[in-house]
Design an enzyme around this catalytic site. Structure first.
Site, PDB file in Angstrom:
ATOM      1  N   SER A  68       0.798  -1.218   0.000  1.00  0.00           N
ATOM      2  CA  SER A  68       0.000   0.000   0.000  1.00  0.00           C
ATOM      3  C   SER A  68       0.840   1.283   0.000  1.00  0.00           C
ATOM      4  O   SER A  68       1.693   1.480  -0.857  1.00  0.00           O
ATOM      5  CB  SER A  68      -0.937  -0.060   1.203  1.00  0.00           C
ATOM      6  OG  SER A  68      -1.782   1.027   1.249  1.00  0.00           O
ATOM      7  N   ASP A 282      -3.209   6.370  -2.998  1.00  0.00           N
ATOM      8  CA  ASP A 282      -2.038   5.783  -2.345  1.00  0.00           C
ATOM      9  C   ASP A 282      -1.441   4.713  -3.266  1.00  0.00           C
ATOM     10  O   ASP A 282      -1.896   4.522  -4.398  1.00  0.00           O
ATOM     11  CB  ASP A 282      -2.382   5.232  -0.954  1.00  0.00           C
ATOM     12  CG  ASP A 282      -3.193   3.961  -1.009  1.00  0.00           C
ATOM     13  OD1 ASP A 282      -3.849   3.723  -2.043  1.00  0.00           O
ATOM     14  OD2 ASP A 282      -3.176   3.190  -0.033  1.00  0.00           O
ATOM     15  N   ARG A 511      -2.709   5.342  20.281  1.00  0.00           N
ATOM     16  CA  ARG A 511      -3.071   4.017  19.768  1.00  0.00           C
ATOM     17  C   ARG A 511      -1.859   3.351  19.128  1.00  0.00           C
ATOM     18  O   ARG A 511      -1.162   3.975  18.337  1.00  0.00           O
ATOM     19  CB  ARG A 511      -4.184   4.213  18.742  1.00  0.00           C
ATOM     20  CG  ARG A 511      -4.595   2.974  18.029  1.00  0.00           C
ATOM     21  CD  ARG A 511      -5.592   3.230  16.917  1.00  0.00           C
ATOM     22  NE  ARG A 511      -5.463   2.109  16.014  1.00  0.00           N
ATOM     23  CZ  ARG A 511      -4.668   2.083  14.957  1.00  0.00           C
ATOM     24  NH1 ARG A 511      -3.972   3.138  14.602  1.00  0.00           N
ATOM     25  NH2 ARG A 511      -4.579   1.002  14.237  1.00  0.00           N
TER      26      ARG A 511
END
Ligand code: 16G
Ligand code: MG
Length: 557
Positions: A68, A282, A511
């Site tokens: 990606s 992307d 996170r």
């Protein structure tokens, strides 16, 4: 034990070409992902697992080789389920175990375990489709994968280079062929023709938008977008930018959707002037963000939240006019249930706009497409987008049927029903798709007659700042409440709670990344300065008190 007529010896012999390096692999949110040269053994084994998955379901399974938006030297692989969804969660564990088996014998034991636990009929055929992005390591990794598939005697279709969403599309087409849910032709032409036909219905007879500059991150989106443009001819005006897919080191480097979203900067390698309309894909073309330079020369980003809001606003308008009644299982009928699914990374203003201006329910889920997708399936029309630009709109079977069978009483109503039907064709139902999402945005902007400024003026983003902090052990951070809070370390959550109170509209969460060895810190507040301050305060504390490694995060502005 024989594996459906294939001997253990045959599998072991083929596996010898791909010894496992001393690495621990995890099948995470995006499949396996790490440096490309560490992946051949994983590819071979994922081939074996894809065969088992295909046999147990009696369907075609997809394998996509991509990393990606990550750097060019990385690569990765993920399995795609029959309708184009992400791999079933319980199989992620099998994938991880199989990839980490230290020896060929351990690998076979791990295979046997899956076969026994899942009761896999080894004597049925298997069918697997394969594609990859433009990464230089892709060639070798495809070969390792094919070796794994071949030793198991799978029927293989290798599409070579595709965008990730195209591979998902192929898998869905193949598995629905000849059924009432037939999704389309499993070819790239089938994909382009389907999107083009749907797009054309929205824009016919309306003034054409000005040229769109599309930054393809020097990835697979570039050649694929060029193919689409050939099919669409004069019906769209696109300039393909950052299309150097064979120049080493260019992929995702200071360009592409992830770079633009994270740094809130225009990509390198393309010119952007006030008045230009632009977007970035992307590296595997499953994310998209739009942007422009305003008259004060300020960079303005239209991210996944803005796309979700644009789509939801349009769908709500059409639904109101169409006034569709959807038959329910209990025999009753009720209006379309529309929802927009977001994650903690969604800008607070977007949530506020959706809930309080559009009056649409906004459930939150953990980060990761599979969580959003799952939640979106609970609605007739489930819009889901991550702020990073990955998303789509899902339509329930009941809704699609209702669109097909409802006759409008007025031309206006008929037109609204047709528009909703058109959206089900234009939007990739399998997975978030940058090319399909781009056509969705272009269609809505054309129908509304909006500029990017007009779209952007629907609500004003709260200033935000996102940072990465490297720590020695990111597993110490445990999130709850859809990633918005930490259960552990408790003392860090207390510090965050206290800091947030100091800023109007303050919000902050920490996170651990599922795709990189870092912790992400997100902060937003009423001003850019406050968002930065809040972020750097927390990032600094994470670094100082929770095992920071390398450089301490600090203001770089
Ligand atoms: C993967 C996910 C994406 C998520 C991102 C989070 C899929 C197909 N993609 O790219 O949804 O936003 O990971 O990355 O699930 P992070 O865990 O590094 O923040
Ligand atoms: Mg991607």
């Amino acid at each position: 034990m024989s594996f459906g007529g294939i001997t253990a010896e045959a599998i072991k012999t083929a596996a010898k070409a791909y010894p496992k390096p001393a690495v621990h692999y995890t099948y995470g949110t995006a499949g396996f992902r790490t440096k490309g040269d560490l992946l051949p053994s994983v590819m071979f084994r994922i081939g074996l697992l894809a065969v088992l998955r295909s046999k147990v379901l009696g369907k075609t399974i997809g394998v996509m080789i991509t990393a990606s938006h990550n750097p060019e030297i990385d690569n990765g692989v993920k399995l795609v389920e029959p309708m184009g969804e992400m791999l079933k969660q319980s199989w992620e564990g099998y994938a991880t175990e199989l990839a980490n088996a230290e020896t060929e014998d351990a690998m076979l034991d791990s295979l046997k375990k899956v076969i026994a636990e899942e009761n896999i009929p080894m004597d049925v055929n298997s069918s697997v489709v394969v594609a990859r992005d433009t990464r230089p390591s892709g060639d070798l990794l495809v070969k390792a994968l094919l070796d794994g598939l071949n030793v198991m005697k799978a029927d293989i279709k290798n599409y070579d280079m595709l965008t990730t969403p195209q591979l998902h599309y192929m898998v869905r087409c193949i598995n629905t062929k000849g059924t009432p849910d037939a999704y389309g032709e499993p070819t790239t032409d089938g994909y382009y023709n389907k999107l083009y036909a749907a797009f054309k219905k929205f824009v016919v007879g309306k003034p054409k938008l000005s040229q769109l500059h599309v930054d393809c991150a020097n990835g697979v989106g570039a050649p694929k977008l060029k193919e689409l443009i050939k099919v669409m001819g004069n019906d769209i005006d696109i300039k393909v930018e950052n299309d150097q897919i064979t120049t080493k080191g260019k992929l995702n480097y200071k360009c592409g959707a992830d770079f633009v979203k994270l740094y809130q900067l225009q990509p390198e390698g393309m010119e952007l002037k006030p008045g230009y309309r632009a977007c970035s894909l992307d590296g595997d073309a499953d994310r998209i963000v739009y942007y422009y330079i305003d008259n004060d020369n300020k960079f303005r980003l239209l991210d996944g939240d803005k796309i979700a809001s644009l789509a939801a606003g349009y769908i709500m308008d059409m639904a109101k006019i169409a006034n569709i009644q959807v038959p329910r299982e209990d025999g009753s009928k009720s209006p379309l249930k529309i929802g927009v699914v977001q994650t903690a990374y969604a800008n607070g203003s977007s949530t506020d706009y959706l809930r309080n201006k559009l009056n649409v329910p906004v459930p939150f889920t953990q980060t990761g497409v599979k969580h959003l997708h799952h939640e979106a399936l609970k609605y007739d029309v489930g819009v889901y987008f991550e702020a990073n630009g990955h998303g789509t709109v899902l339509f329930s079977d009941a809704a699609i049927n209702a669109f097909k069978t409802t006759k409008g009483a007025t031309p206006e109503q008929e037109n609204a029903i047709e528009s909703l039907k058109g959206l089900t064709e234009l939007i990739n139902q399998a997975v978030g798709d940058a090319i399909s999402d781009m056509l969705l945005v272009e269609a809505i902007l054309t129908v509304r007659g909006w500029t990017l400024e007009q779209w952007n003026s629907q609500y004003t983003d709260l200033p935000s700042r996102q940072e990465k902090v490297k720590v020695s052990d990111r597993t110490q951070f445990k999130c709850i409440k859809a990633d918005t809070e930490l259960a552990e370390p408790k003392e860090l959550q207390e510090i965050i709670d206290n800091e947030v109170k100091k800023y109007p509209n303050g919000r902050c969460f920490v996170r651990p990344s599922g795709t990189e060895d870092i912790v992400r810190v997100y902060a937003e507040a009423n001003t850019a300065e406050n968002a930065d301050k809040l972020n750097y305060t927390i990032s600094g504390i994470v670094f100082d008190k929770f095992g920071g490694v390398g450089e301490r995060p600090s203001y770089y502005l």
